[in-house]
Design a protein around this motif. Structure first.
Motif, PDB file in Angstrom:
ATOM      1  N   ALA A   1       0.830  -1.202   0.000  1.00  0.00           N
ATOM      2  CA  ALA A   1       0.000   0.000   0.000  1.00  0.00           C
ATOM      3  C   ALA A   1       0.867   1.255   0.000  1.00  0.00           C
ATOM      4  N   LEU A   2       1.893   1.276   0.835  1.00  0.00           N
ATOM      5  CA  LEU A   2       2.784   2.431   0.902  1.00  0.00           C
ATOM      6  C   LEU A   2       3.555   2.603  -0.407  1.00  0.00           C
ATOM      7  N   LEU A   3       3.973   1.478  -0.990  1.00  0.00           N
ATOM      8  CA  LEU A   3       4.661   1.514  -2.285  1.00  0.00           C
ATOM      9  C   LEU A   3       3.759   2.099  -3.359  1.00  0.00           C
ATOM     10  N   ASN A   4       2.506   1.678  -3.375  1.00  0.00           N
ATOM     11  CA  ASN A   4       1.564   2.177  -4.381  1.00  0.00           C
ATOM     12  C   ASN A   4       1.285   3.669  -4.210  1.00  0.00           C
ATOM     13  N   MET A   5       1.259   4.132  -2.946  1.00  0.00           N
ATOM     14  CA  MET A   5       1.115   5.572  -2.711  1.00  0.00           C
ATOM     15  C   MET A   5       2.298   6.317  -3.326  1.00  0.00           C
TER      16      MET A   5
END
Length: 278
Positions: A124-128
């Motif tokens: 999720a953090l990577l996609n942000m």
């Protein structure tokens, strides 16, 4: 179920066209499936493979059906989170990054409410970070990549490789060679640890373009490994990066060459939608 599970296997090894062929055969039998959750799982898998094939609107059609089912069941939060990932990825491909960020924020909210330390938090953090990166907002993107690395170290998530890769690419493109080499080395180390051949291939392209001489032939030799159903979307992106690199270096003949390679990759991706049986 035979076709469905075969499709899942083909997807897992990067054979996206074969996966679509199997899923489409399974879809013809879907009316016989009575369980609503099983249908949602099928719709999600269809959305996932079409997302990877850059068939954005088809992917959105299926993920919407999956999400509509999952949101009626409180116990399926993880599945809703995964739907948000696919929806956000599709919105990024459509260049509507504000909508992508909205869905990633929803995914992070759900993860935080669960105090989840699974690899999903790192993803999720990577996609942000990816969404902000594609918007050109590096000031916002870079901290999320570092947060993704921290979360990946806790959970052992393979997403750490991509976070290091993206940071290396950001620094290389900004002509920050020392920082780029540092993150490149960490990305290669993680790719080898996870035995991730795709990212090893991607890193070989960065090596040829930014670390070695940057000769057209060396870059093309590295890109050749990406002429696959799984690799073409990355081929397209890296061909564009190479073209921009040579433009900045005033090597216009090389730049035009890689712009043409990018267009060829785009055509190959678009053809993918027509390669499965009707």
């Amino acid at each position: 179920y035979t076709y469905f599970f075969k499709g899942m296997y083909d997807f897992s090894v990067g054979e996206y066209i074969r996966a679509i062929q199997s899923y489409k055969k399974a879809e013809k039998k879907l009316t016989r499936v009575l369980d609503e959750i099983e249908k949602a799982e099928f719709y999600f898998k269809m959305a996932e493979v079409f997302y990877h094939m850059k068939q954005t609107h088809v992917s959105m059609y299926y993920v919407q059906q999956a999400y509509d089912i999952y949101k009626k069941h409180d116990t399926y939060k993880i599945h809703r989170i995964k739907c948000h990932f696919v929806i956000a990825g599709n919105y990024d491909d459509l260049r509507t990054h504000d909508r992508a960020l909205s869905h990633m924020k929803k995914a992070l909210f759900l993860l935080d409410s669960m105090e989840d330390h699974s690899p999903l938090k790192a993803k999720a953090l990577l996609n942000m970070g990816n969404s902000y990166n594609q918007m050109g907002s590096l000031f916002s993107a870079v901290p999320y990549y570092h947060k993704a690395i921290k979360a990946a170290k806790i959970s052992g998530a393979k997403e750490i490789t991509q976070a290091y890769y993206d940071l290396a690419l950001i620094h290389f493109r900004n002509n920050e060679k020392i920082e780029g080499r540092g993150f490149f080395g960490k990305a290669m180390e993680q790719a080898e640890e996870f035995n991730d051949s795709l990212f090893q291939d991607l890193l070989n392209v960065l090596k040829a373009l930014f670390i070695e001489t940057g000769s057209r032939q060396k870059v093309m030799n590295a890109l050749e490994a990406l002429r696959t159903g799984q690799g073409y979307p990355y081929f397209e992106e890296l061909a564009l990066i190479a073209a921009e690199f040579y433009t900045m270096d005033k090597r216009m003949e090389d730049s035009i060459y890689f712009y043409n390679e990018m267009v060829c990759a785009q055509r190959q991706i678009q053809r993918g939608d027509f390669l499965y049986e009707v």
